[in-house]
Design an enzyme around this catalytic site. Structure first.
Site: not given
Ligand code: BES
Ligand code: ZN
Ligand code: ZN
Length: 492
Positions: A273, A347
């Site tokens: 991230k 997931r």
């Molecule tokens: N924990 C995050 C979800 C999330 C992202 C919550 C941003 C709040 C703000 C999750 O594990 C994640 O990173 N999801 C990705 C999935 C993508 C790579 C398909 C997302 O939502 O960006």
């Molecule tokens: Zn994530």
């Protein structure tokens, strides 16, 4: 905080603040407010005339040293239009009043329910509102706001008993605060091992059966999807399993499985991230903490159905042994997964959590997870995203959410979306190759693992955290979905 019920109305209370609420209507001075108006020699009527007291939602009118009542202050909270007033409004009013007075160092409050509102339901929601509002996210401040906590709240004008309702409200709100406390913890102080210990201690106290699966047991069970996320971290994963069993069960009674995502920190792994806002990813265990809070309350509220919580917990780190984009993993269910993005880790761990809950005999599954940024795009921080494979079951949850004052909105899971994740070189891929619908494709991934078992998925990524405080709640962890799930399970 001490909360008690009292049948007396107002004149006798030697409290620091007497609180009631006023509707936005042609004549806001009615019923018990008219009584107060009379006691104070027509003061409230004057305030209405001058335009200071309108009843607009959450308007605060504070009167010092009112005549005719023994309270040191009188606080009138706007309740909005009468026809839109619900128990959810009352919960907010109680909470907002408490935080308003707390900021003014008031310690003793009497809350006067309006005529017709002195019901069991009101006693419960005023109690909930007060306890939730008293919570502060200041555990690591050396100078505590907690020092200013309101000490006693008296629920006034309750001719009917309401004792049980008050205690139910207290248990529910304390459990929601238990969840908030966990979610607020920074990741250096709440690793998967520490979360498991906290769950174990809570279970012991509450009287729940608790089993913690460590990394060896997890490997033995072949939870390959969970292990693939955990392998990038030096902190070992855990799976927390809490069981509530009623004294008697009917044959054929449902067994509810509550599966919660508990990633104690989500860096994204090698699909890392960006730095901006990454600190918030300590909240990525909110789904798991939600289920722990629910179980804490169920132990006391004793529903007639068996409930098992399964909380897979890990860090998502880009360590030297971390999984890499393109890796193929074998989940506990035997389905193979192509991990195209290591940041779609929730997931993965839920896939094994869901499979384990099914093996434990769960007939109905509910998962909660801070799963996708896409649900924040779709519903912002207002609604929880709800996905369900069984409409009757989903409708029950939506009805309880409404009754509990938690906003939830159902999202579609049409078969067409399945195409987006069927893929590549394994049975399924962990991100969509299509455009858009990111929260839905994440749900479709989970649905592959819940299979024919009735299943509900709650995406709480937008709602589990308050970036700004609300009049009725401190900023930080919100504890969303705890109330709804307790209510659903206790009313099944
Ligand atoms: N924990 C995050 C979800 C999330 C992202 C919550 C941003 C709040 C703000 C999750 O594990 C994640 O990173 N999801 C990705 C999935 C993508 C790579 C398909 C997302 O939502 O960006
Ligand atoms: Zn994530
Ligand atoms: Zn995550």
């Amino acid at each position: 905080m001490e909360i008690t019920l009292d049948s007396r109305r107002y004149a006798e209370f030697e409290t620091e603040a007497l609180v009631s609420y006023v509707f936005e209507e042609t004549d806001p001075v009615q019923g018990r407010i008219a009584e107060l108006n009379q006691a104070t020699g027509g003061l409230l009527q004057k305030l209405v005339k001058s335009g200071e007291l309108t009843g607009k939602m959450l308007e605060m009118t504070l009167i010092h040293a009112p005549t005719g009542v023994r309270a040191q202050r009188l606080l009138l909270v706007g309740a909005g239009k009468r026809d839109t007033f619900t128990s959810a409004t009352l919960r907010k009013i109680a909470g907002a009043a408490l935080r308003y007075l707390k900021a003014r160092s008031v310690k003793k409050v009497a809350f006067l329910a309006r005529e017709g509102d002195a019901t069991d339901e009101s006693a419960q929601v005023i109690t909930e509102g007060a306890i939730l509002a008293n919570f502060e996210s200041d555990k690591y401040k050396t100078e505590k706001k907690n020092g200013k906590d309101v000490e006693t709240v008296l629920l006034a004008g309750f001719e009917v008993a309401g004792r049980t309702a008050l205690e139910r409200g207290r248990m529910i709100a304390d459990s929601q605060n238990f969840t908030r406390e966990l979610v607020n913890e920074p990741s250096n102080r709440l690793t998967p091992r520490v979360l498991a210990e906290r769950a174990q201690a809570m279970a012991r106290e509450a009287g729940l059966a608790c089993e913690i699966l460590d990394e060896r047991k997890i490997a033995e069970l072949k939870m390959g999807a969970l292990l693939s996320v955990a392998q990038g971290s030096v902190e070992p994963p855990r799976v927390i399993v809490l069981t509530y069993a009623p004294a008697e069960t009917r044959t054929g009674a449902p067994i509810i499985g509550l599966v919660g995502k508990a990633v104690t920190f989500d860096t994204g792994g090698l699909s890392i991230k960006s730095a901006e806002g990454m600190e918030k990813m300590k909240y990525d265990m909110a789904g798991g903490a939600t289920m722990l809070g629910v179980m804490r309350a169920l132990a006391t509220l004793k529903p007639a159905v068996k409930v098992i919580a399964v909380v897979p917990s890990t860090e998502n780190m880009p360590g030297g042994r971390a999984q890499k984009p393109g890796d193929v993993q074998v989940s506990m269910a035997g389905k193979t997964i192509e991990v195209l993005n290591t940041d779609a880790e929730g997931r993965l761990i839920l896939a094994d959590g869901i499979e384990y809950a099914k093996r434990l005999g769960c007939t109905h599954l509910i998962d909660a997870a801070t799963l996708t940024g896409a649900i924040v795009v779709a519903l912002a921080n207002v609604n929880v995203g709800v996905f369900g494979s069984d409409q009757a079951f989903t409708d029950k949850l939506l009805a309880r959410a409404k009754a509990c004052g938690e906003k939830m909105w159902q999202m579609p899971i049409d078969e067409e979306y399945r195409e987006f994740i069927k893929g590549g070189i394994a049975d399924i891929q962990n991100i969509s190759s299509g455009k858009g619908g990111g929260a839905i494709t994440a749900a479709m991934f989970l649905k592959e693992f819940s299979g024919d078992t009735p299943w509900i998925h709650l995406d709480i990524a937008g709602t589990a955290w308050l970036d700004e405080q609300k009049p009725w709640a401190a900023k930080g962890a919100s504890g969303v979905a705890v109330r709804t799930l307790i209510d659903l399970v206790t009313k099944l």
